[in-house]
Design a protein around this motif. Structure first.
Motif, PDB file in Angstrom:
ATOM      1  N   ASP A   1       6.388  29.684  -2.778  1.00  0.00           N
ATOM      2  CA  ASP A   1       5.718  28.416  -2.481  1.00  0.00           C
ATOM      3  C   ASP A   1       5.470  27.661  -3.804  1.00  0.00           C
ATOM      4  N   THR A   2       5.323  26.342  -3.719  1.00  0.00           N
ATOM      5  CA  THR A   2       5.068  25.562  -4.945  1.00  0.00           C
ATOM      6  C   THR A   2       3.719  24.869  -4.897  1.00  0.00           C
ATOM      7  N   ARG A   3       2.969  25.064  -3.815  1.00  0.00           N
ATOM      8  CA  ARG A   3       1.697  24.364  -3.667  1.00  0.00           C
ATOM      9  C   ARG A   3       0.521  25.318  -3.713  1.00  0.00           C
ATOM     10  N   VAL A   4      -0.601  24.769  -4.155  1.00  0.00           N
ATOM     11  CA  VAL A   4      -1.843  25.545  -4.178  1.00  0.00           C
ATOM     12  C   VAL A   4      -2.352  25.694  -2.748  1.00  0.00           C
ATOM     13  N   ARG A   5      -2.661  26.916  -2.349  1.00  0.00           N
ATOM     14  CA  ARG A   5      -3.221  27.198  -1.022  1.00  0.00           C
ATOM     15  C   ARG A   5      -4.477  28.050  -1.204  1.00  0.00           C
ATOM     16  N   ALA A   6      -5.275  28.114  -0.170  1.00  0.00           N
ATOM     17  CA  ALA A   6      -6.393  29.051  -0.148  1.00  0.00           C
ATOM     18  C   ALA A   6      -5.833  30.426   0.210  1.00  0.00           C
ATOM     19  N   VAL A   7      -5.918  31.368  -0.710  1.00  0.00           N
ATOM     20  CA  VAL A   7      -5.336  32.702  -0.519  1.00  0.00           C
ATOM     21  C   VAL A   7      -6.461  33.728  -0.540  1.00  0.00           C
ATOM     22  N   CYS A   8      -6.386  34.686   0.373  1.00  0.00           N
ATOM     23  CA  CYS A   8      -7.427  35.713   0.435  1.00  0.00           C
ATOM     24  C   CYS A   8      -7.100  36.848  -0.539  1.00  0.00           C
ATOM     25  N   PRO A   9      -7.994  37.158  -1.464  1.00  0.00           N
ATOM     26  CA  PRO A   9      -7.737  38.238  -2.416  1.00  0.00           C
ATOM     27  C   PRO A   9      -7.837  39.617  -1.768  1.00  0.00           C
ATOM     28  N   ALA A  10      -8.446  39.681  -0.580  1.00  0.00           N
ATOM     29  CA  ALA A  10      -8.626  40.983   0.075  1.00  0.00           C
ATOM     30  C   ALA A  10      -7.447  41.316   0.998  1.00  0.00           C
ATOM     31  N   CYS A  11      -7.075  40.379   1.873  1.00  0.00           N
ATOM     32  CA  CYS A  11      -6.042  40.709   2.879  1.00  0.00           C
ATOM     33  C   CYS A  11      -4.777  39.872   2.712  1.00  0.00           C
ATOM     34  N   ASP A  12      -4.716  39.029   1.667  1.00  0.00           N
ATOM     35  CA  ASP A  12      -3.517  38.246   1.339  1.00  0.00           C
ATOM     36  C   ASP A  12      -3.178  37.145   2.342  1.00  0.00           C
ATOM     37  N   THR A  13      -4.054  36.849   3.276  1.00  0.00           N
ATOM     38  CA  THR A  13      -3.780  35.732   4.194  1.00  0.00           C
ATOM     39  C   THR A  13      -3.688  34.426   3.403  1.00  0.00           C
ATOM     40  N   ILE A  14      -2.633  33.671   3.694  1.00  0.00           N
ATOM     41  CA  ILE A  14      -2.467  32.349   3.084  1.00  0.00           C
ATOM     42  C   ILE A  14      -2.889  31.315   4.120  1.00  0.00           C
ATOM     43  N   HIS A  15      -3.742  30.369   3.709  1.00  0.00           N
ATOM     44  CA  HIS A  15      -4.258  29.357   4.630  1.00  0.00           C
ATOM     45  C   HIS A  15      -3.562  28.029   4.350  1.00  0.00           C
ATOM     46  N   TYR A  16      -2.801  27.547   5.315  1.00  0.00           N
ATOM     47  CA  TYR A  16      -2.096  26.282   5.170  1.00  0.00           C
ATOM     48  C   TYR A  16      -2.924  25.168   5.802  1.00  0.00           C
ATOM     49  N   GLU A  17      -2.879  24.006   5.158  1.00  0.00           N
ATOM     50  CA  GLU A  17      -3.469  22.823   5.794  1.00  0.00           C
ATOM     51  C   GLU A  17      -2.395  21.751   5.815  1.00  0.00           C
ATOM     52  N   ASN A  18      -2.190  21.169   6.969  1.00  0.00           N
ATOM     53  CA  ASN A  18      -1.080  20.242   7.173  1.00  0.00           C
ATOM     54  C   ASN A  18      -1.569  18.988   7.879  1.00  0.00           C
ATOM     55  N   PRO A  19      -0.743  17.946   7.856  1.00  0.00           N
ATOM     56  CA  PRO A  19      -1.165  16.698   8.492  1.00  0.00           C
ATOM     57  C   PRO A  19      -1.436  16.857   9.988  1.00  0.00           C
ATOM     58  N   LEU A  20      -2.307  16.006  10.488  1.00  0.00           N
ATOM     59  CA  LEU A  20      -2.671  15.983  11.903  1.00  0.00           C
ATOM     60  C   LEU A  20      -2.058  14.762  12.572  1.00  0.00           C
ATOM     61  N   ASN A  21      -1.731  14.912  13.840  1.00  0.00           N
ATOM     62  CA  ASN A  21      -1.215  13.784  14.608  1.00  0.00           C
ATOM     63  C   ASN A  21      -2.319  13.130  15.430  1.00  0.00           C
ATOM     64  N   VAL A  22      -2.356  11.816  15.356  1.00  0.00           N
ATOM     65  CA  VAL A  22      -3.207  11.003  16.224  1.00  0.00           C
ATOM     66  C   VAL A  22      -2.268  10.279  17.180  1.00  0.00           C
ATOM     67  N   VAL A  23      -2.502  10.420  18.482  1.00  0.00           N
ATOM     68  CA  VAL A  23      -1.586   9.864  19.481  1.00  0.00           C
ATOM     69  C   VAL A  23      -2.345   8.927  20.416  1.00  0.00           C
ATOM     70  N   GLY A  24      -1.725   7.804  20.747  1.00  0.00           N
ATOM     71  CA  GLY A  24      -2.402   6.820  21.586  1.00  0.00           C
ATOM     72  C   GLY A  24      -1.426   5.866  22.238  1.00  0.00           C
ATOM     73  N   THR A  25      -1.976   4.847  22.874  1.00  0.00           N
ATOM     74  CA  THR A  25      -1.136   3.885  23.598  1.00  0.00           C
ATOM     75  C   THR A  25      -1.536   2.441  23.290  1.00  0.00           C
ATOM     76  N   VAL A  26      -0.598   1.550  23.596  1.00  0.00           N
ATOM     77  CA  VAL A  26      -0.863   0.111  23.668  1.00  0.00           C
ATOM     78  C   VAL A  26      -0.822  -0.239  25.156  1.00  0.00           C
ATOM     79  N   PRO A  27      -1.977  -0.209  25.836  1.00  0.00           N
ATOM     80  CA  PRO A  27      -1.977  -0.513  27.278  1.00  0.00           C
ATOM     81  C   PRO A  27      -1.882  -2.030  27.465  1.00  0.00           C
ATOM     82  N   HIS A  28      -0.878  -2.480  28.213  1.00  0.00           N
ATOM     83  CA  HIS A  28      -0.670  -3.925  28.339  1.00  0.00           C
ATOM     84  C   HIS A  28      -0.728  -4.363  29.799  1.00  0.00           C
ATOM     85  N   TRP A  29      -1.184  -5.606  29.974  1.00  0.00           N
ATOM     86  CA  TRP A  29      -1.399  -6.197  31.314  1.00  0.00           C
ATOM     87  C   TRP A  29      -1.047  -7.669  31.185  1.00  0.00           C
TER      88      TRP A  29
END
Lengths: 185, 185
Positions: free
Chosen positions: B29-57
């Protein structure tokens, strides 16, 4: 797509380390979340975006033979998890560079594929190759160009890649590209 | 968009509760992540999707006056965070139902907006209203229809909503709708 498996279960609070409980939060939410009984932190898990390209060169497209799990040895389009701090198109370009070492110019969005079963949305952009020489990264065994007839359709790593390639060649034949929105069930 | 703030810092491992360290993992990997020194779990944080509509009448679109922070009292299109287990379009429809209580038919994808500054991708679908009666949920003070001239452009809650509305009315005048891919810097 190089990252280790996401979505190991949340067992402890990200804020204080306490063991979490799974329940519907008291804030009007309707879904079960991992909630911390000590500090009340609510842990949300949401879909991830996978972003990539369809790199094209004349009547050929570039596929990468995967050197990583899942689907080791299968063929895919260059793609990977979108990262914080980049736009979706920037992520698609970054992955194309990392996985294929290709020189290219980004084009239009071609496909948006939801895969609810694994909580992902895949987005593929057209990318015009500027050279047919590639320098694949460590995640790729081989990067090579295929005409539509040559594509190893039975050896494609992911259904999203298969569908995107089908859209690409159909649009190419039709002489106009559109954005294809597909739900993979 | 009803959820409490995301992205509180990861201080403890989701797997074992140990305090994490921020570093580049040893797996290529090339990015800094939150890594657990005890169990080696790597925690990824990624973009979130916001989804919606243009309701038209007809020549009007439906906007909702926000009853929640951020941007309380400002006007927005119905939208919210995409959840696991749904497609992007299903999430957009769900939010439209929750926030506006509108009866509608989903149409085509209209906009895909990346907002790298906050790590989000917003996607809006066209939605044809089947009635001009609305039953807004608790997150909405008021839901009402606006013609283009009536839109409170200075009181729109989010730039993604502003841009999507501009695309909608421009396409409507042009007599054809396309998918607009926009990076908000």
């Amino acid at each position: 797509m190089s990252l280790p498996p996401f979505r190991t279960p949340i067992k402890h609070c990200r804020n204080c380390g306490e063991a979490v409980a799974y329940r519907v939060p008291d804030d009007g939410d309707t879904r079960v979340r991992a909630v911390c009984p000590a500090c009340d932190t609510i842990h949300y898990e949401n879909p991830l975006n996978v972003v990539g390209t369809v790199p094209h060169w004349g009547d050929q497209v570039l596929l990468c033979k995967r050197n990583i799990e899942p689907r080791w040895g299968k063929w895919t389009l260059p793609a990977g998890f979108m990262e914080l701090g980049e736009s979706a198109a920037e992520g698609a370009a970054r992955e194309t560079d990392e996985e294929a070492g290709a020189k290219f110019e980004m084009g239009e969005l071609l496909s948006v594929l939801s895969v609810p079963r694994v909580g992902q949305v895949h987005m593929y952009w057209l990318a015009k190759l500027l050279s047919d020489r590639f320098e694949p990264g460590t995640e790729t065994i081989e990067a090579r160009l295929f005409t539509e007839d040559e594509i190893p359709w039975d050896e494609i790593a992911f259904k999203t890649v298969y569908e995107t390639l089908k859209c690409y060649f159909a649009d190419r034949r039709a002489g106009r590209f559109a954005v294809h929105v597909i739900d993979i069930t």
